[in-house]
Scaffold this motif. Sequence first.
Motif, PDB file in Angstrom:
ATOM      1  N   THR A  33      51.434  35.456  45.082  1.00  0.00           N
ATOM      2  CA  THR A  33      51.019  36.833  44.809  1.00  0.00           C
ATOM      3  C   THR A  33      52.024  37.545  43.912  1.00  0.00           C
ATOM      4  O   THR A  33      51.689  38.555  43.290  1.00  0.00           O
ATOM      5  CB  THR A  33      50.859  37.648  46.109  1.00  0.00           C
ATOM      6  OG1 THR A  33      52.124  37.729  46.791  1.00  0.00           O
ATOM      7  CG2 THR A  33      49.819  37.015  47.025  1.00  0.00           C
ATOM      8  N   GLU A 211      51.162  41.790  50.642  1.00  0.00           N
ATOM      9  CA  GLU A 211      51.187  40.532  49.897  1.00  0.00           C
ATOM     10  C   GLU A 211      50.912  39.350  50.826  1.00  0.00           C
ATOM     11  O   GLU A 211      50.187  38.408  50.462  1.00  0.00           O
ATOM     12  CB  GLU A 211      52.551  40.368  49.211  1.00  0.00           C
ATOM     13  CG  GLU A 211      52.757  41.347  48.060  1.00  0.00           C
ATOM     14  CD  GLU A 211      54.188  41.397  47.573  1.00  0.00           C
ATOM     15  OE1 GLU A 211      54.392  41.663  46.367  1.00  0.00           O
ATOM     16  OE2 GLU A 211      55.125  41.173  48.382  1.00  0.00           O
ATOM     17  N   GLY A 215      47.696  36.784  50.508  1.00  0.00           N
ATOM     18  CA  GLY A 215      47.868  35.343  50.389  1.00  0.00           C
ATOM     19  C   GLY A 215      47.140  34.575  51.471  1.00  0.00           C
ATOM     20  O   GLY A 215      46.473  33.575  51.198  1.00  0.00           O
TER      21      GLY A 215
END
Length: 344
Positions: A33, A211, A215
């Motif tokens: 990411t 993040e 993911g």
Amino acid sequence: MVRQLATKRPLIAITGSAGKTTTKEMLAAILQTRWRILKSVGNMNFVNHTMAYKRKIAPFHQAIVLEYGMSNAGHIRRHCQVLRPNIGIITNIGTAHIGSFGGDIRKLAAAKSELIKNMEQTGTLVLNRDDENSKWLLTGGFSGKIIYIGINKTADYQASGIQYALQGMRFKVKLNGQIHDFYIPTYGVHHVYNALSAIAVAHRLGFTPSEIRLGLRNYLRLIRRLQIHRIGQGIRIVDDSYSANPQAVKAALDVLSHIGSGTNIAVLGSMLGMGVYSTKAHRTVGRYVAGKKVHQLYTFGNSAQQIGAAARGAGFPAQNVFHFVNRDALNRQLRRNLKPGTTV
């Protein structure tokens, strides 16, 4: 801000009896990411693969995420001689490859411990607090940081509120003193453990909850690893046929029991590579079947007969156990018994 694990580029090695590939894909998806990374391909995790990955490392790679596979003692040490990790994850210690160790779980754990001994000794190691056999890992001489993940026992990264959701699992983890919700698009509590290992490393590397969440939602799922196929009339096939050991089969049976709302059929083949542990391994699975929400049991292959025998011995209805040595015969019988709402 979370303290960085190391000032140099993270070189992350993942080993364990189960969950290596999924943990690697989850962690890689989180790191991607923000970073450019190099990761191992699929489950290509032998020493010769690690040698090939080493040649592919470029200056622009901000992290390396690799699986270190083994089938015997010395293999993980050789991985570390090729690429010495500064972050290690040992997912669990189970019975995969136990035949190579005379059925001795301590010897298998010692072989997995080669990661601990041969990684950077000031690095960071992630272990599973709930895994009973991880107590045999040789951590005594390690001078780095050990981080624990878990569900049932207190851990540095602990999941709570675990729920089966639409096509996946939801759970909560406390990060920086705050509770955060996460979702993974695959079934099974065992995959929550894999996610926890990925969360632990990513969080320590400074990745944000957002993040991490992104993911985990988008990691690469591999074929024949708890894939759900819907074939009409409410019939679902849970395909976890890539490989088998007692730990993995039990996890798949847990998923079958949780998501199946009609007739649940377990189709189990012989587990290879068990060596002297083979009879015990198959009978352990059979007894486990008897305690789950399974209505019919199909076994395939010579060793798998022990699964059916143990299931019957543990109270599973004998008339609902079917054994086959011919795949076409199994398929014909299975088709006859597939009714609307069946989960296999």
